[in-house]
Design an enzyme around this catalytic site. Sequence first.
Site, PDB file in Angstrom:
ATOM      1  N   LYS A 235       0.816  -1.209   0.000  1.00 43.70           N
ATOM      2  CA  LYS A 235       0.000   0.000   0.000  1.00 43.70           C
ATOM      3  C   LYS A 235       0.848   1.257   0.000  1.00 43.70           C
ATOM      4  O   LYS A 235       2.049   1.227   0.251  1.00 43.70           O
ATOM      5  CB  LYS A 235      -0.967  -0.025   1.191  1.00 43.70           C
ATOM      6  CG  LYS A 235      -2.144  -0.972   0.907  1.00 43.70           C
ATOM      7  CD  LYS A 235      -3.240  -0.924   1.929  1.00 43.70           C
ATOM      8  CE  LYS A 235      -4.377  -1.845   1.453  1.00 43.70           C
ATOM      9  NZ  LYS A 235      -5.378  -2.058   2.496  1.00 43.70           N
ATOM     10  N   ARG A 269      -3.276  -9.950   5.046  1.00 44.77           N
ATOM     11  CA  ARG A 269      -3.695 -10.031   3.642  1.00 44.77           C
ATOM     12  C   ARG A 269      -2.535  -9.524   2.794  1.00 44.77           C
ATOM     13  O   ARG A 269      -2.180  -8.345   2.890  1.00 44.77           O
ATOM     14  CB  ARG A 269      -4.955  -9.176   3.451  1.00 44.77           C
ATOM     15  CG  ARG A 269      -5.519  -9.142   2.038  1.00 44.77           C
ATOM     16  CD  ARG A 269      -6.776  -8.267   2.012  1.00 44.77           C
ATOM     17  NE  ARG A 269      -7.338  -8.161   0.672  1.00 44.77           N
ATOM     18  CZ  ARG A 269      -6.904  -7.328  -0.262  1.00 44.77           C
ATOM     19  NH1 ARG A 269      -5.907  -6.508  -0.011  1.00 44.77           N
ATOM     20  NH2 ARG A 269      -7.470  -7.301  -1.454  1.00 44.77           N
TER      21      ARG A 269
HETATM   22  C1  7PM Z   1      -5.987  -0.123  -5.296  1.00 49.11           C
HETATM   23  C2  7PM Z   1      -6.149   0.435  -4.039  1.00 49.11           C
HETATM   24  C3  7PM Z   1      -6.000  -1.486  -5.459  1.00 49.11           C
HETATM   25  C4  7PM Z   1      -6.358  -0.379  -2.944  1.00 49.11           C
HETATM   26  C5  7PM Z   1      -6.192  -2.288  -4.368  1.00 49.11           C
HETATM   27  C6  7PM Z   1      -6.405  -1.739  -3.123  1.00 49.11           C
HETATM   28  C7  7PM Z   1      -8.114  -4.464   1.744  1.00 49.11           C
HETATM   29  C8  7PM Z   1      -9.168  -5.245   1.284  1.00 49.11           C
HETATM   30  C9  7PM Z   1      -8.306  -4.131  -0.371  1.00 49.11           C
HETATM   31  C10 7PM Z   1      -7.791  -4.482   3.134  1.00 49.11           C
HETATM   32  C11 7PM Z   1      -9.585  -6.053   3.392  1.00 49.11           C
HETATM   33  C12 7PM Z   1      -5.367  -3.467  -1.814  1.00 49.11           C
HETATM   34  C13 7PM Z   1      -6.585  -2.586  -1.918  1.00 49.11           C
HETATM   35  N1  7PM Z   1      -7.581  -3.784   0.698  1.00 49.11           N
HETATM   36  N2  7PM Z   1      -9.896  -6.039   2.082  1.00 49.11           N
HETATM   37  N3  7PM Z   1      -9.270  -5.029  -0.041  1.00 49.11           N
HETATM   38  N4  7PM Z   1      -8.554  -5.292   3.910  1.00 49.11           N
HETATM   39  N5  7PM Z   1     -10.288  -6.824   4.229  1.00 49.11           N
HETATM   40  O1  7PM Z   1      -4.298  -2.845  -1.582  1.00 49.11           O
HETATM   41  O2  7PM Z   1      -6.898  -3.792   3.642  1.00 49.11           O
HETATM   42  O3  7PM Z   1      -5.405  -4.660  -2.030  1.00 49.11           O
HETATM   43  S1  7PM Z   1      -8.084  -3.523  -1.965  1.00 49.11           S
END
Ligand code: 7PM
Length: 287
Positions: A235, A269
């Site tokens: 992130k 995750r």
């Molecule tokens: C762009 C920005 C692409 C953010 C993907 C993301 C989480 C999640 C995501 C989390 C849970 C990523 C995020 N992040 N589900 N889904 N917790 N429970 O970095 O932090 O994968 S999407």
Amino acid sequence: MPEGVASRHPFFRVNASLHCGPRRLPLDRPLVMGIVNVTADSFSDGGRFHDASIAIAHGERLAAEGADLVDVGGESTRPGAAPVSLDEELARVIPVVKALSAKGIAVSVDTMKPEVMRAASDAGCAMLNDVNGFRAPGALEAAAASGAAICAMHMQGTPATMQSDPRYGDVVAEVRDFLAARARSLEAAGVGRERIVLDPGFGFGKNLAHNVALVKGLGAIVSLGYPVLAGLSRKRMIGEITGRVVAERTAGSVAAALVAVQNGAAIVRVHDVLPTVDALKVWAALR
Ligand code: 7PM
């Protein structure tokens, strides 16, 4: 995990397990959730099958690398991403859920849509993961109708607007109180507490200072008594700390996962399953 490690750690209860339909995931050691994105960058009609088979192969690989479950998302929840219609999300996600579940892999589905939650449950998913915390109309009912584990995440604002100027008085207290209220709503709707997972939602309406405060203060959320999932992998905060682009954030992400686990996270995750699994083995042996 070596004998005695769980009993020395305040957050891992030896006899606890997460109920995911007929399946149980142990909570006496940290669990690793691998991330599988189902993209739609194909331009031909035959592309959908191609996209699904890439996602299925990726999920199988992550399971072989030691992921305890894999999180399948149709990118409808991605900040800044173009909205994905219900039919499109179902077409992307459900074949992947079916194929991976049929191979015995525990599958989580990353969606905000109750209809996708119901179809994913019917397809045998082990967890429903909603970055919107099951706040959409019908989402609590879909969670209750499913036997799957339920991961409720905190987000301030909406994916389109949340990073513009996030503000909190006390970010840890506000996120903790929100998650406690979501857990109460889930239980009132009929979701047993042994199925509930809570997630502070790193990067979802939080700046670097907010994210840092939440990692340091994770114990306040852990103390609600539910398993806590931490998603820090690749992130922006990892980029802000290291100065690295997404493709170069593996080491920073592994470090963040270890600190999250040290602070009580039950599930991390991650994109990079193999290095995270190795790092957690070393953490368990040396802590
Ligand atoms: C762009 C920005 C692409 C953010 C993907 C993301 C989480 C999640 C995501 C989390 C849970 C990523 C995020 N992040 N589900 N889904 N917790 N429970 O970095 O932090 O994968 S999407």
